[in-house]
Motif scaffolding. Structure first.
Motif, short mmCIF file in Angstrom:
data_model
loop_
_atom_site.label_atom_id
_atom_site.label_comp_id
_atom_site.label_asym_id
_atom_site.label_seq_id
_atom_site.Cartn_x
_atom_site.Cartn_y
_atom_site.Cartn_z
N PHE A 1 0.90 -1.18 -0.04
CA PHE A 1 0.10 0.14 -0.14
C PHE A 1 0.75 1.14 0.15
O PHE A 1 2.15 1.22 0.30
N VAL A 2 0.18 2.39 -0.50
CA VAL A 2 0.89 3.58 -0.30
C VAL A 2 -0.08 4.65 0.31
O VAL A 2 -1.31 4.65 0.12
N LYS A 3 0.52 5.45 1.34
CA LYS A 3 -0.24 6.46 1.82
C LYS A 3 0.54 7.73 1.91
O LYS A 3 1.76 7.80 2.04
N CYS A 4 -0.37 8.85 1.69
CA CYS A 4 0.53 10.19 1.96
C CYS A 4 -0.56 11.48 2.58
O CYS A 4 -1.55 11.38 1.96
N ASP A 5 0.21 11.85 3.54
CA ASP A 5 -0.59 13.01 4.38
C ASP A 5 0.25 14.15 4.45
O ASP A 5 1.31 13.95 4.64
N GLU A 6 -0.51 15.27 4.76
CA GLU A 6 0.05 16.17 5.01
C GLU A 6 0.18 16.30 6.47
O GLU A 6 -0.69 16.65 7.22
N THR A 7 1.43 16.38 7.18
CA THR A 7 1.54 16.13 8.59
C THR A 7 1.94 17.51 9.16
O THR A 7 1.81 17.56 10.52
N LYS A 8 2.35 18.49 8.49
CA LYS A 8 2.45 19.87 9.23
C LYS A 8 1.93 21.08 8.13
O LYS A 8 2.01 20.78 7.02
N CYS A 9 1.30 21.81 8.75
CA CYS A 9 1.03 22.84 7.67
C CYS A 9 0.94 24.49 8.50
O CYS A 9 0.57 24.65 9.41
N ARG A 10 1.56 25.29 7.62
CA ARG A 10 1.72 26.43 8.34
C ARG A 10 0.42 27.38 8.62
O ARG A 10 0.18 28.03 9.65
N VAL A 11 -0.96 27.15 8.20
CA VAL A 11 -1.99 27.69 8.41
C VAL A 11 -2.62 26.98 9.87
O VAL A 11 -3.25 27.61 10.62
N LYS A 12 -2.02 25.93 10.57
CA LYS A 12 -2.32 25.44 11.54
C LYS A 12 -1.13 25.82 12.72
O LYS A 12 -1.24 25.63 13.97
N GLY A 13 -0.03 26.63 12.25
CA GLY A 13 0.66 27.34 13.16
C GLY A 13 2.05 26.60 13.02
O GLY A 13 3.00 26.89 13.80
N ASP A 14 1.93 25.51 12.42
CA ASP A 14 3.55 24.84 12.07
C ASP A 14 4.53 25.80 11.42
O ASP A 14 4.14 26.74 10.67
N GLU A 15 5.79 25.38 11.56
CA GLU A 15 6.95 26.17 11.07
C GLU A 15 6.91 25.87 9.47
O GLU A 15 7.64 26.71 8.78
N CYS A 16 6.54 24.86 8.91
CA CYS A 16 6.55 24.46 7.63
C CYS A 16 5.37 23.86 7.31
O CYS A 16 4.59 23.41 8.01
N CYS A 17 5.39 23.41 5.92
CA CYS A 17 4.18 22.54 5.45
C CYS A 17 5.18 21.26 5.22
O CYS A 17 6.15 21.38 4.69
N GLU A 18 4.74 20.11 5.68
CA GLU A 18 5.39 18.80 5.58
C GLU A 18 4.27 17.75 4.95
O GLU A 18 3.40 17.53 5.52
N PHE A 19 4.84 17.04 4.05
CA PHE A 19 3.98 15.82 3.43
C PHE A 19 5.02 14.64 3.67
O PHE A 19 6.06 14.45 3.17
N ARG A 20 4.33 13.68 4.46
CA ARG A 20 4.91 12.49 4.74
C ARG A 20 4.09 11.14 3.86
O ARG A 20 3.22 10.80 4.08
N ALA A 21 5.06 10.64 2.83
CA ALA A 21 4.66 9.46 2.34
C ALA A 21 5.09 7.96 3.09
O ALA A 21 6.23 7.93 3.31
N HIS A 22 4.10 7.06 3.00
CA HIS A 22 4.46 5.70 3.52
C HIS A 22 4.24 4.77 2.37
O HIS A 22 3.07 4.60 2.08
N ILE A 23 5.31 3.83 2.08
CA ILE A 23 5.02 2.82 0.99
C ILE A 23 5.50 1.70 1.92
O ILE A 23 6.58 1.65 2.15
N ARG A 24 4.67 0.62 1.66
CA ARG A 24 4.86 -0.77 2.45
C ARG A 24 5.32 -1.66 1.24
O ARG A 24 4.19 -1.97 0.69
N LEU A 25 6.30 -2.17 1.41
CA LEU A 25 6.61 -3.23 0.25
C LEU A 25 6.04 -4.44 0.55
O LEU A 25 6.03 -4.78 1.78
N ARG A 26 6.05 -5.20 -0.50
CA ARG A 26 5.54 -6.90 -0.05
C ARG A 26 6.70 -7.77 0.44
O ARG A 26 8.00 -7.50 0.34
#
Lengths: 167, 174
Positions: free
Chosen positions: B149-174
């Protein structure tokens, strides 16, 4: 292209693909085409409030006469997508001034196909124009303004047409 | 970003006023807030909406750059080029970590062009467009990576008060 050179830009596809995705989402939510057009129009009005100060600070001359609104629309199109209207027609109907604005190869719906002939994908632009004119209504000496998109390239029309009625 | 990104942005990207794109996104976010109220629900609906844009965005990207990822490591420069093509900006930092069959890629940008100058009434990350498109594209390519599977989320966003916007992708191999 005077204003277009001065604005910060992003890829148009982010806007068009996002809008189409939102239309599909709203259709799945059971919204009617009329409701979808209205939602987009409100988003356009929201955009107008967000950009108003920046846009007006770049406008060379604010029109003081409703007959000159066409000039303002051209400036707004230039500011938004670096485009101008292909044709603007102003006419008087009893107590109203009606401005028809045609945009060929409209960039706001570039390459898009509306999922329903009743859905006007540039309704947001109609909201944008309406709200900008509304916010200078005292200068224009008008009481009411309404803008509707009556033709849209994304529906297969030859051009996008915005009709503005000012009372 | 190298010369390819600069050329893609300068000559191949059709452009629109960035402020209008931001306020259009804000209009959609505000509509969802009004409808659902809860930040988690608003985020998941935003992600659902923008995943639908994945196909158009990916095809436009391929037409413009003629470049696609040939390995998982290649997802780093490929998405940096994609981000440049769509926003005119490159990521400030990209990290890849491996933990057994799990691969994590974190894309970070400090002066995010998507949410610059915006504020929202509830703490919801709104630059989820990138994460949604990433997830949609890589879901189509699970077999290429031999991934479960693959999943990607925005884990930090400046509009929430975080210092940056951050996107974290997770890929699980078979």
């Amino acid at each position: 292209m005077f204003m277009w050179r001065k604005v910060e830009k992003m890829n148009l596809i982010s806007y068009t693909s996002g809008n189409l995705a939102f239309v599909m989402y709203l259709m799945e939510m059971g919204k009617s085409p009329e409701e979808i057009n209205e939602i987009f129009k409100n988003i356009g009005r929201r955009i107008a409030d967000g950009i108003f100060d920046d846009f007006m600070s770049k406008v060379k001359r604010v029109p003081e006469n409703p007959d000159d609104v066409g000039e303002l629309i051209n400036m707004l199109l230039d500011y938004s997508v670096g485009q101008k209207a292909s044709d603007i027609e102003v006419r008087r109907e009893e107590r109203e001034i009606v401005v028809s604005c045609k945009v060929r190869s409209c960039k706001f719906c570039l390459d898009l196909e509306s999922p329903s002939p009743m859905i006007f994908l540039c309704s947001g632009v109609a909201g944008l124009i309406e709200r900008i004119i509304e916010r200078i209504s005292r200068t224009l000496r008008i009481k009411e303004v309404e803008c509707r998109e009556t033709k849209c390239c994304a529906r297969g029309d030859e051009y996008c047409e915005f009709v503005i009625r000012m009372a | 970003m190298g010369i390819k990104g600069a050329i893609a942005w300068r000559f191949l990207a059709k452009k629109m006023n960035a402020m209008e794109i931001r306020y259009s996104l804000l209009g959609i976010v505000e509509y969802l807030i009004q409808t659902y109220k809860e930040p988690e629900k608003v985020y998941s609906e935003l992600k659902k909406i923008f995943k639908r844009a994945g196909e158009i965005v990916y095809l436009k990207y391929l037409q413009a750059t003629r470049r696609f990822a040939r390995s998982i490591e290649d997802l780093i420069p490929t998405y940096n080029l994609g981000f440049k093509l769509f926003t005119g900006r490159s990521f400030d930092d990209i990290r890849m970590e491996r933990e057994g069959k799990d691969i994590y890629i974190t894309y970070t940008i400090y002066d995010c062009p998507i949410c610059k100058g915006l504020s929202v009434p509830i703490p919801v990350p709104i630059c989820v467009f990138f994460a949604s498109v990433f997830e949609w594209i890589e879901e189509q390519r699970l077999q290429d990576w031999n991934a479960e599977f693959v999943k990607c989320d925005e884990t930090k966003c400046r509009v929430k008060g975080d210092e940056c916007c951050e996107f974290r992708a997770h890929i699980r191999l078979r």
